[in-house]
Structures are given as structure tokens and as C-alpha cells.
Design a protein around this motif. Structure first.
Motif, PDB file in Angstrom:
ATOM      1  N   TYR A 114      27.601  14.835  25.135  1.00  0.00           N
ATOM      2  CA  TYR A 114      27.246  16.239  25.351  1.00  0.00           C
ATOM      3  C   TYR A 114      26.101  16.621  24.420  1.00  0.00           C
ATOM      4  O   TYR A 114      25.100  17.207  24.836  1.00  0.00           O
ATOM      5  N   PHE A 115      26.277  16.282  23.154  1.00  0.00           N
ATOM      6  CA  PHE A 115      25.280  16.640  22.147  1.00  0.00           C
ATOM      7  C   PHE A 115      23.945  15.958  22.459  1.00  0.00           C
ATOM      8  O   PHE A 115      22.886  16.549  22.306  1.00  0.00           O
ATOM      9  N   GLY A 116      24.058  14.695  22.914  1.00  0.00           N
ATOM     10  CA  GLY A 116      22.846  13.941  23.260  1.00  0.00           C
ATOM     11  C   GLY A 116      22.081  14.617  24.387  1.00  0.00           C
ATOM     12  O   GLY A 116      20.858  14.779  24.313  1.00  0.00           O
ATOM     13  N   ILE A 117      22.817  15.065  25.398  1.00  0.00           N
ATOM     14  CA  ILE A 117      22.175  15.730  26.552  1.00  0.00           C
ATOM     15  C   ILE A 117      21.505  17.017  26.104  1.00  0.00           C
ATOM     16  O   ILE A 117      20.360  17.323  26.479  1.00  0.00           O
ATOM     17  N   ILE A 118      22.203  17.782  25.284  1.00  0.00           N
ATOM     18  CA  ILE A 118      21.660  19.064  24.814  1.00  0.00           C
ATOM     19  C   ILE A 118      20.421  18.831  23.963  1.00  0.00           C
ATOM     20  O   ILE A 118      19.414  19.522  24.091  1.00  0.00           O
ATOM     21  N   PHE A 119      20.494  17.822  23.102  1.00  0.00           N
ATOM     22  CA  PHE A 119      19.374  17.521  22.204  1.00  0.00           C
ATOM     23  C   PHE A 119      18.142  17.150  23.006  1.00  0.00           C
ATOM     24  O   PHE A 119      17.031  17.615  22.713  1.00  0.00           O
ATOM     25  N   LEU A 120      18.346  16.331  24.043  1.00  0.00           N
ATOM     26  CA  LEU A 120      17.215  15.875  24.850  1.00  0.00           C
ATOM     27  C   LEU A 120      16.647  16.985  25.716  1.00  0.00           C
ATOM     28  O   LEU A 120      15.454  16.986  26.034  1.00  0.00           O
ATOM     29  N   SER A 121      17.477  17.940  26.099  1.00  0.00           N
ATOM     30  CA  SER A 121      17.025  18.969  27.037  1.00  0.00           C
ATOM     31  C   SER A 121      16.217  20.061  26.369  1.00  0.00           C
ATOM     32  O   SER A 121      15.539  20.834  27.025  1.00  0.00           O
TER      33      SER A 121
END
Lengths: 128, 289
Positions: free
Chosen positions: B33-40
Motif C-alpha cells: 500500500y505504502f509503495g503504491i502511494i509513494f509511487l503515485s
């Protein structure tokens, strides 16, 4: 000379009996409860009587032992109203205590000291 | 109650696996989840040095964050249910196993999920109130949070106990009814464990701080870095370990209180069982000497 020898043997016997008796409290305490539930004073009286006064224990030692054995469920107690005075603890042998006592007595007394050949040896008053 | 809880934990150390697995599961959910948010997010700094992020994207992230909270909330509720089920069965003298408790909790996944959604939603609303409303917001949030925590103390045991689906509001009502029976005992025992946990963590924190500052003073920068890294790792590992232990203890204590409220009998302290399982020849010799 004879007095010296007797005195020496008495001293040896005394020393041996002192050590022997110290380990006897558990056996006599549990045997007293096997006979029936008892207060501490009755336990002390039974032990003195059964051992001809040789295993003499003060009530504090008996209380301490009973506390240890109660913790491991060898003995239990119930409060019994006293005829004159406060309620007293009456100790009894639990099922666990009875089984452990019977096993101990069988293995260490009946199967050893009560063996016919050992009995003969015990009653003999001379060596070969 | 507290003694019973300690004895249950000593007899069933496997129970510690449950919060540990919950922690690992939460981590496994959180990281992607955190990875997706960070990348977005657009992380390029603007002229004034601030980081810009897409305005619309922030609002689109709300359901994303919400779903994360809900999943993490369910993991927490589910793991609590597993521990409480195991403890309740033990107190009732029924056969109990971790596998059985997982199955029992899974059988109630509907009710647990609904309760978890309600709890998470209330938590988020309180967080919103605390941030947005000045002055009184924090006080209101704290009061409501404390009341909610107490009111739902036995909601999970109530869910586990019921034979049919029970909604979160009904579970809370049953919890409140149960609390009335054990009010004093309940609050005191939960507080006692929390207090011990708090004092232990604070002491640990002070010890770590002392080592941290001591190393900073005594060592050169290179040796300090080599020294403080394992100490920090150890500190956090111990902290996590203690959190797991105290968390499990609180869940078991909650089960003990529920058992008392429902049956009217205090759970046995399991002294006997613990004594038998830990007796050694050395201890036995000492007993008769």
C-alpha cells in the motif's frame, strides 16, 4: 575400655539416627494423614508415638512441611470449627498424596526391608 | 484475573504467535500500500521548496487509505478473536487448540468484519475531530475514544459466544451489559496490565536513551555508528516482543473477565496445571529436603 567403646558406638549411632530421622518426617507425616485427617498437634502426637519418640518434630517444622506439600497437592486441608476457640486447619491426604506415599512405601520399604531374606538378616544378631 | 492470564500464557506460549502473525500480516499489507502511494505522488520540489502532489489524486487516495485501515483493523480484530476464543475454551475446561480457535474466529468472520468496520470508522472520525476542531476536539476525541474502548471491551467475546450472526451494535450492547457485571474488576485488571506494560516500556526507553547518549559521548562517529545499530535493532526487537506479550495478556484477561461475567465463576488460576508441567527432579528433591 568397654565404656569408651560404648560411648563411641553411641555417638556413631546418634549421628546416624540424626541424619536418618531428618529424612523421616515426610514419611511419618503422610502416614499419619493416611490414618485419617488430623490437626497439626495430632500429627505431632502420632509421629512421636509411632516412632517411640525417636522422630521428634516441632510444630513449626510440621507446618512448613505441610505448606510445601499443600502447594504440590500432596495434602489438602479444611477449616474445622474449634470446640473452644478459632477454627483450625484439619489436614488430609489427597489422592495424589496417597498414590505417591503408597508407591514410596512399596519401593523403599516393602520391596526392600520386608523381603524375607532381608528380614532374616535384620533379625539375626550375629554376622556369619 | 491477572494471575490466571499469566498462567494461561505460561502454559500456552503458542498464543504469542497470534499477535506476531497479525503484526507480520499487517506489515505484508502495509508495505505494498505504502509503495503504491509513494509511487503515485509527484515528489518533484516546486519553486518554493515544497513538494507538490496532484490535488485530485489526494481525494482519490481517500478510499485507498480507508481500505488499508479497514484491512488492518480486521487483522487486529481477527487475531484478538483467536486469542480470546482459545482462552475462553480453556477457562471452560473445553478442548482448545490454536487451529481450532482460528477456525472458530473464521466462522464468525462476518460479525468480526462488521465490528471491525464500525471500530475503524469510529477511530477515523475521532481522528478527524481531533485534527480539525481546535481546543475541545482533542478532549472530545479522547473521551469518546475511552468510552468506546470500555463499551466494546467484551464485544468480541460476545460475537464468539453467539450462535448466530451478531451485528456490531448488538455486540456492543451485549458488551455493555457484561461490563456492568464486572465493572470494578474489569477496569482494574486491564489497567493493571497496561500500567505494567507502560512502566516496562518507559524503563526500556530510558535504558536505550542512556546507551544512546553514552555511546555518543564516549565513541568516535565511526565506532558510534557500528555500536548503536545493533543496540537499536535489539531495542526495537525487545519493544515489539514486549508489545506482543502484553497485548496477548490483555486479550486473555479480557476473556477471563468475560468468563467470570457469564458464568459467575472466576477462572481457575491454572496453578495446578502449571505446577505439574514445570515440576523437575531438582524441584522435587528440594521439596522433601
Amino acid at each position: 575400655m568397654k565404656d569408651n567403646r560404648q560411648s563411641f558406638e553411641q555417638t556413631l549411632l546418634q549421628g546416624w539416627e540424626d541424619v536418618y530421622r531428618k529424612s523421616q518426617l515426610t514419611l511419618w507425616l503422610l502416614l499419619s494423614l493416611k490414618e485419617g485427617p488430623k490437626h497439626v498437634a495430632q500429627i505431632k502426637s502420632f509421629i512421636g508415638d509411632a516412632t517411640n519418640g525417636l522422630v521428634a518434630s516441632d510444630e513449626q517444622s510440621i507446618y512448613r512441611a505441610l505448606r510445601r506439600y499443600h502447594k504440590v497437592e500432596l495434602v489438602g486441608y479444611k477449616e474445622v470449627p474449634g470446640s473452644s476457640g478459632p477454627a483450625r486447619k484439619e489436614y488430609y491426604l489427597t489422592d495424589v498424596g496417597l498414590r505417591v506415599l503408597n508407591s514410596f512405601v512399596k519401593r523403599n520399604i516393602i520391596d526392600t526391608l520386608f523381603r524375607p531374606d532381608i528380614q532374616v538378616l535384620i533379625y539375626k544378631d550375629k554376622t556369619k | 484475573m491477572t494471575k490466571s492470564s499469566w498462567n494461561v500464557l505460561l502454559l500456552d506460549k503458542k498464543l504469542l504467535l497470534v499477535p506476531l502473525l497479525a503484526f507480520l500480516a499487517s506489515l505484508a499489507v502495509f508495505i505494498p500500500y505504502f509503495g503504491i502511494i509513494f509511487l503515485s505522488y509527484d515528489m518533484a520540489p516546486s519553486g518554493d521548496g515544497s513538494h507538490e502532489s496532484g490535488g485530485i489524486l489526494e481525494y482519490l487516495m481517500i478510499p485507498f487509505w480507508l481500505s488499508l485501515y479497514l484491512v488492518l483493523g480486521f487483522i487486529s480484530t481477527f487475531s484478538t478473536a483467536v486469542v480470546i476464543d482459545n482462552a475462553l475454551k480453556r477457562f471452560a475446561g473445553q478442548p482448545h487448540s490454536l487451529k481450532g480457535s482460528f477456525r472458530a474466529a473464521w466462522a464468525k468472520k462476518g460479525s468480526l468484519a462488521a465490528f471491525s468496520v464500525l471500530s475503524t470508522t469510529i477511530g477515523l472520525v475521532l481522528g478527524f475531530i481531533e485534527e480539525r476542531i481546535p481546543f475541545g476536539g482533542k478532549v472530545v476525541a479522547w473521551l469518546v475514544s475511552a468510552s468506546w474502548t470500555i463499551a466494546t471491551l467484551f464485544a468480541i467475546p460476545a460475537i464468539l459466544h453467539s450462535k448466530e450472526y451478531i451485528g456490531p451494535f448488538d455486540a456492543t450492547k451485549q458488551s455493555i451489559a457484561t461490563i456492568k457485571k464486572v465493572w470494578g474488576e474489569g477496569v482494574v485488571s486491564q489497567l493493571a496490565i497496561s500500567l505494567i506494560a507502560g512502566i516496562t516500556m518507559i524503563t526500556l526507553g530510558f535504558a536505550y536513551f542512556a546507551v544512546f547518549v553514552g555511546s555518543l559521548i564516549a565513541l568516535d562517529p565511526l565506532h558510534y555508528t557500528y555500536a548503536i545499530m545493533p543496540v537499536t535493532t535489539l531495542f526495537f526487537a525487545v519493544l515489539i516482543g514486549l508489545s506482543i506479550i502484553f497485548n496477548t495478556l490483555i486479550m486473555i484477561a479480557r476473556a477471563a473477565l468475560y468468563h467470570f461475567a457469564v458464568t459467575g465463576e472466576a477462572p481457575s488460576t491454572f496453578d495446578s496445571e502449571l505446577l505439574r508441567s514445570t515440576m523437575t527432579p531438582k524441584k522435587a528433591r528440594k521439596l522433601f529436603s
